[in-house]
Design a protein around this motif. Structure first.
Motif, short mmCIF file in Angstrom:
data_model
loop_
_atom_site.label_atom_id
_atom_site.label_comp_id
_atom_site.label_asym_id
_atom_site.label_seq_id
_atom_site.Cartn_x
_atom_site.Cartn_y
_atom_site.Cartn_z
N THR A 47 0.84 -1.19 0.00
CA THR A 47 0.00 0.00 0.00
C THR A 47 0.88 1.25 0.00
OG1 THR A 47 -0.11 0.28 2.40
CG2 THR A 47 -1.66 -1.29 1.40
N MET A 48 0.28 2.41 -0.24
CA MET A 48 1.03 3.66 -0.20
C MET A 48 1.64 3.91 1.17
SD MET A 48 1.10 4.87 -3.21
CE MET A 48 1.73 6.53 -2.90
N ALA A 49 0.99 3.43 2.22
CA ALA A 49 1.52 3.62 3.57
C ALA A 49 2.86 2.95 3.75
CB ALA A 49 0.52 3.08 4.60
N HIS A 50 3.14 1.90 2.98
CA HIS A 50 4.43 1.22 3.09
C HIS A 50 5.59 2.10 2.62
CE1 HIS A 50 1.98 -2.65 3.14
NE2 HIS A 50 2.69 -2.68 4.25
N GLY A 51 5.30 3.20 1.96
CA GLY A 51 6.35 4.10 1.50
C GLY A 51 6.38 5.42 2.21
N ALA A 52 5.63 5.55 3.31
CA ALA A 52 5.46 6.85 3.96
C ALA A 52 6.50 7.15 5.03
CB ALA A 52 4.06 6.95 4.57
N GLY A 53 7.30 6.14 5.41
CA GLY A 53 8.31 6.37 6.43
C GLY A 53 7.84 6.15 7.84
N GLY A 54 6.60 5.65 8.02
CA GLY A 54 6.06 5.44 9.35
C GLY A 54 6.03 3.99 9.77
N LYS A 55 4.96 3.61 10.49
CA LYS A 55 4.87 2.25 11.02
C LYS A 55 4.88 1.20 9.92
CE LYS A 55 2.52 2.99 15.44
NZ LYS A 55 1.32 2.68 16.25
N ALA A 56 4.08 1.41 8.88
CA ALA A 56 3.99 0.42 7.81
C ALA A 56 5.33 0.26 7.09
CB ALA A 56 2.88 0.80 6.82
N SER A 57 6.02 1.37 6.86
CA SER A 57 7.34 1.31 6.22
C SER A 57 8.32 0.50 7.05
CB SER A 57 7.91 2.71 6.01
OG SER A 57 7.15 3.44 5.09
N ARG A 58 8.34 0.79 8.34
CA ARG A 58 9.28 0.09 9.22
C ARG A 58 8.99 -1.41 9.26
NH1 ARG A 58 12.85 2.12 12.69
NH2 ARG A 58 13.62 0.83 14.40
N THR A 59 7.70 -1.76 9.31
CA THR A 59 7.33 -3.17 9.33
C THR A 59 7.75 -3.85 8.03
OG1 THR A 59 5.45 -2.75 10.80
CG2 THR A 59 5.39 -4.77 9.51
N LEU A 60 7.50 -3.20 6.89
CA LEU A 60 7.89 -3.78 5.60
C LEU A 60 9.40 -3.99 5.53
CD1 LEU A 60 6.75 -4.49 2.69
CD2 LEU A 60 7.57 -2.22 2.04
N ILE A 61 10.15 -3.00 5.94
CA ILE A 61 11.62 -3.09 5.89
C ILE A 61 12.12 -4.23 6.75
CG2 ILE A 61 13.75 -1.92 6.57
CD1 ILE A 61 12.32 0.72 5.72
#
Length: 375
Positions: A47-61
């Motif tokens: 999702t776009m949230a995975h690229g926002a630098g927040g919780k979703a990004s951190r989880t994906l990384i």
């Protein structure tokens, strides 16, 4: 589950047989337990949230990339990897840029790419030296725009004292991209005997922001023309390597991060979680220009979460905070530097904000993606 239900559940899960915890302590304990769980991507699609630098990004990384490529240099999750070659130390970093629009007040995707990579090297303590540049171009993209972007990159590289020494170009069919995407990688030399990182942070340290926050993200949002807002505002995109060097020469520095996606709030959380300490920030001390705070109020945004591209957060020995600010203010890019908070022993992993109204609230990682494609 809404916030009230979540808090009540936290209270209900308090350990039996122990000294009763306050409501606040029980909620904080639940937050800490949640953070200790192994990251897991629950969505079936990105999702776009995975690229926002927040919780979703951190989880994906952590759940996908760190899990796949696990090694000591990567697991630190710094802005760049520190590599010991035996004959010396280098920092290596890489970035991708998909900003929309490509051209905005104060900059474009070209100088944004150079400045961003230079800044990642700088906040790792390195002297930026060499860059690569990769371009993904859409069929039909104007050559005049491509020349404008590369000229901007060349000028930014000259200002930062780096050279673009290698690269790659790919072209995709019309409609399969959005004009132009840029990727850059960079190498810098670690010339000072300094070790930076969350592990160096201590209670009593001071947290400094190098200048007014949120200008880049708000500028890009307004430049899209989708909002009926006009503001005399330009992006803060700029290289910070000279200001960083001056800071390193002036005072004991614990760690630094450039405040891009997710803004200053994300960096404060990285400090607190990585160090296992608390960060207490003062809302009144955080520099925000009135035009940015006004635009954020209209857009329903918190300036703490809005991206910068020429600002960084530094943690320094608290006894040297005033000297650090003086050193930074001698440079145009950081003349608005200010101490915005302190590091404390606890509650571990938490960021607390003393609000302008006299209260205190928790500042968590960004949820969702309120500002997509701002870098």
């Amino acid at each position: 589950m809404n916030t009230a239900e979540w808090a009540e559940r936290a209270l209900a899960e308090a350990a039996v047989g122990q000294e009763p915890l306050s409501r606040e302590e029980q909620v904080l304990e639940r937050i800490e337990r949640a953070r200790r769980r192994k990251p897991k991507v629950t969505e079936e699609r990105v999702t776009m949230a995975h690229g926002a630098g927040g919780k979703a990004s951190r989880t994906l990384i952590q759940a996908v990339f760190v899990d796949a490529f696990a090694n000591p240099a990567l697991q630190r999750l710094d802005d760049g990897a520190t590599l010991d070659l035996g004959t010396g130390r280098l920092v290596f970093t890489t970035d991708a840029y998909v900003v929309s629009p490509l051209f905005f007040p104060g900059g474009d995707i070209g100088d944004l790419a150079v400045n961003g990579t230079v800044n990642d090297l700088a906040v790792c303590g390195a002297r930026p030296m060499y860059l690569s540049a990769g371009f993904v171009l859409e069929e039909g993209f104007p050559v005049a725009d491509l020349r404008r972007i590369t000229a901007s990159m060349a000028a930014a590289a000259e200002r930062a004292g780096v050279r673009v020494v290698t690269g790659d170009t790919k072209v995709v069919q019309r409609g399969k991209a959005d004009g132009c995407y840029v990727t850059t990688s960079g190498i810098g030399a670690l010339e000072r005997p300094v070790t930076l990182g969350e592990s160096q942070v201590r209670p009593g340290d001071a947290v400094i922001v190098s200048g007014p926050v949120g200008e880049h993200g708000v500028t890009v949002m307004i430049a899209r023309g989708e909002l009926d807002i006009e503001a005399d505002l330009t992006s803060d995109t700029a290289p910070v390597h000279e200001a960083v060097a001056a800071l390193l020469d002036a005072v004991p520095v614990r760690m630094m991060r450039d405040a891009t996606r997710g803004g200053v709030a994300t960096i404060l959380n990285e400090i607190a979680v990585g160090a296992g300490l608390a960060v207490t920030a003062d809302e009144r001390a955080i520099p925000v220009r009135p035009v940015v705070s006004g635009a954020c109020e209209l857009l329903g945004l918190d300036p703490l979460y809005v991206a910068c591209e020429g600002r960084f957060v530094a943690v320094v020995d608290g006894d040297h905070a005033a000297a650090a600010v003086r050193a930074l203010r001698r440079h145009p890019v950081s003349e608005g530097a200010a101490v915005v908070g302190t590091v404390e022993a606890g509650p571990p992993g938490m960021v607390l904000l003393k609000t302008a109204s006299g209260g205190t609230r928790i500042v968590d990682l960004l949820v969702g993606d309120p500002l997509p494609r701002i870098c």
